[in-house]
Design a protein around this motif. Structure first.
Motif, mmCIF file in Angstrom:
data_model
loop_
_atom_site.group_PDB
_atom_site.id
_atom_site.type_symbol
_atom_site.label_atom_id
_atom_site.label_comp_id
_atom_site.label_asym_id
_atom_site.label_seq_id
_atom_site.Cartn_x
_atom_site.Cartn_y
_atom_site.Cartn_z
ATOM 1 N N ARG A 2 0.823 -1.204 0.000
ATOM 2 C CA ARG A 2 0.000 0.000 0.000
ATOM 3 C C ARG A 2 0.863 1.263 0.000
ATOM 4 N NH1 ARG A 2 -4.689 0.388 4.381
ATOM 5 N NH2 ARG A 2 -5.351 -1.408 3.123
ATOM 6 N N TRP A 3 2.021 1.191 0.690
ATOM 7 C CA TRP A 3 2.901 2.362 0.753
ATOM 8 C C TRP A 3 3.435 2.719 -0.630
ATOM 9 C CZ3 TRP A 3 7.901 2.092 -0.951
ATOM 10 C CH2 TRP A 3 8.443 0.813 -1.130
ATOM 11 N N LEU A 4 3.607 1.692 -1.472
ATOM 12 C CA LEU A 4 4.097 1.946 -2.821
ATOM 13 C C LEU A 4 3.055 2.694 -3.647
ATOM 14 C CD1 LEU A 4 6.440 1.480 -4.758
ATOM 15 C CD2 LEU A 4 5.364 -0.674 -5.450
ATOM 16 N N GLY A 5 1.767 2.344 -3.436
ATOM 17 C CA GLY A 5 0.697 3.052 -4.133
ATOM 18 C C GLY A 5 0.597 4.500 -3.690
ATOM 19 N N HIS A 6 0.729 4.721 -2.359
ATOM 20 C CA HIS A 6 0.703 6.085 -1.839
ATOM 21 C C HIS A 6 1.876 6.902 -2.365
ATOM 22 C CE1 HIS A 6 -2.740 5.691 0.779
ATOM 23 N NE2 HIS A 6 -2.227 4.601 1.342
ATOM 24 N N LEU A 7 3.032 6.273 -2.442
ATOM 25 C CA LEU A 7 4.223 6.953 -2.958
ATOM 26 C C LEU A 7 4.036 7.356 -4.416
ATOM 27 C CD1 LEU A 7 7.156 7.861 -2.572
ATOM 28 C CD2 LEU A 7 7.874 5.553 -3.243
ATOM 29 N N LEU A 8 3.439 6.456 -5.196
ATOM 30 C CA LEU A 8 3.194 6.761 -6.607
ATOM 31 C C LEU A 8 2.216 7.926 -6.756
ATOM 32 C CD1 LEU A 8 3.579 6.038 -9.587
ATOM 33 C CD2 LEU A 8 1.706 4.404 -9.361
ATOM 34 N N VAL A 9 1.155 7.923 -5.947
ATOM 35 C CA VAL A 9 0.166 8.999 -6.007
ATOM 36 C C VAL A 9 0.790 10.338 -5.649
ATOM 37 C CG1 VAL A 9 -1.936 9.896 -4.957
ATOM 38 C CG2 VAL A 9 -1.799 7.484 -5.597
ATOM 39 N N TRP A 10 1.590 10.364 -4.564
ATOM 40 C CA TRP A 10 2.211 11.615 -4.138
ATOM 41 C C TRP A 10 3.253 12.092 -5.150
ATOM 42 C CZ3 TRP A 10 0.514 14.958 -0.811
ATOM 43 C CH2 TRP A 10 -0.319 14.549 0.217
ATOM 44 N N THR A 11 3.923 11.158 -5.798
ATOM 45 C CA THR A 11 4.905 11.545 -6.824
ATOM 46 C C THR A 11 4.223 12.194 -8.016
ATOM 47 O OG1 THR A 11 6.346 9.713 -6.150
ATOM 48 C CG2 THR A 11 6.745 10.709 -8.315
ATOM 49 N N VAL A 12 3.138 11.576 -8.462
ATOM 50 C CA VAL A 12 2.391 12.145 -9.592
ATOM 51 C C VAL A 12 1.809 13.504 -9.211
ATOM 52 C CG1 VAL A 12 0.386 11.831 -11.089
ATOM 53 C CG2 VAL A 12 1.884 9.892 -10.589
ATOM 54 N N ALA A 13 1.264 13.609 -7.978
ATOM 55 C CA ALA A 13 0.699 14.878 -7.526
ATOM 56 C C ALA A 13 1.770 15.967 -7.480
ATOM 57 C CB ALA A 13 0.057 14.706 -6.156
ATOM 58 N N LEU A 14 2.972 15.618 -7.024
ATOM 59 C CA LEU A 14 4.065 16.592 -6.968
ATOM 60 C C LEU A 14 4.479 17.043 -8.360
ATOM 61 C CD1 LEU A 14 6.161 18.138 -5.321
ATOM 62 C CD2 LEU A 14 7.655 16.127 -5.461
#
Length: 264
Positions: A2-14
């Motif tokens: 799940r942390w990998l999905g959150h990391l991907l979302v925050w990276t795209v948002a940034l």
């Protein structure tokens, strides 16, 4: 995982937010920092870039063009909502015009520029306020969006109102208008954003200074001062604010409308 999905979302948002962060930073950066090339070494807060936008008089300058664009886009949005609401009701009542609007949705807007220019010349309204308003009096997308909203209204409710003697005016104003308020708000925000971001069309049909929109004003500023990031960023930031404010005011309504559309 799940942390990998959150990391991907925050990276795209940034990555998506990065241009807006840079625009906001460059809008308030001191002019001397820009010209010295040391944009990160001389941190500071300055309103000098916004003062540049006020040069040349209010109405001819950026702030006058911003006010003109707000009034113009707001008027076009209200016109599209009115015509779209009536057209959607006509389709719901049996008018066989829905395929016509669906075909119009598939036609690129750029393809209509040349024939539309000739039509405006023939009507003698080129380089007038009518040239910026009349071609956008109706929007196929708004018609389709409001028609989809009307389909969710129970037919039994409308039939009961008709049995009580309600006519088209009562059905439109007393029943459908309150029930379709979320769809109208979402359609209005989308229509405002679409018309606000026009650059090519107003450049072609309205060349006079009095009819210049804020977007064409910014393109002129960019052409005249391509390396002056400060005023360009300040103008872009100020021109984005109306859209941001409108979206923040009606965010809940917009999300609810599209959630209902996905469920339907």
């Amino acid at each position: 995982m799940r942390w990998l999905g959150h990391l991907l979302v925050w990276t795209v948002a940034l990555l998506v937010a990065l241009p807006f962060i840079w625009m906001a930073y460059a809008a308030f950066i001191p002019p001397e920092a820009v010209f010295s090339g040391n944009i990160f070494g001389q941190l500071g807060f300055s309103l000098a870039n916004f003062e540049v936008l006020g040069r040349g008089g209010f109405w001819e300058g950026f702030w006058g063009r911003l006010l003109f664009s707000v009034l113009l886009t707001g008027g076009v949005t209200l016109l599209q909502l009115t015509t779209g609401f009536l057209a959607a009701y006509a389709i719901k009542e049996g008018a066989k015009i829905l395929p016509f609007f669906l075909v119009l949705l598939a036609i690129p807007v750029e393809l209509l520029l040349v024939p539309l220019y000739g039509l405006l010349v023939g009507l003698r309204i080129l380089d007038t306020l009518w040239a910026l308003v009349l071609p956008f009096a109706a929007s196929p997308f708004i018609v389709y969006l409001l028609f989809q909203g009307m389909r969710t209204v129970p037919e039994e409710l409308l039939e009961a109102a008709r049995l009580d003697g309600a006519g088209h005016r009562v059905l439109l104003t007393r029943i459908l208008l309150p029930l379709l308020r979320p769809q109208l708000i979402a359609a209005g925000v989308l229509a405002f954003a679409a018309h606000w971001n026009l650059v090519l069309y107003p450049r072609i049909v309205a060349g006079s200074k009095e009819l210049q929109t804020v977007q064409t004003w910014i393109t002129d500023l960019q052409r005249q001062n391509p390396a002056d990031w400060g005023p360009l960023s300040a103008a872009a930031l100020a021109a984005t604010l109306p859209l941001v404010i409108i979206y923040l005011l009606y965010e809940r309504r917009i999300v609810e409308t599209f959630e209902e559309g996905l469920k339907g």
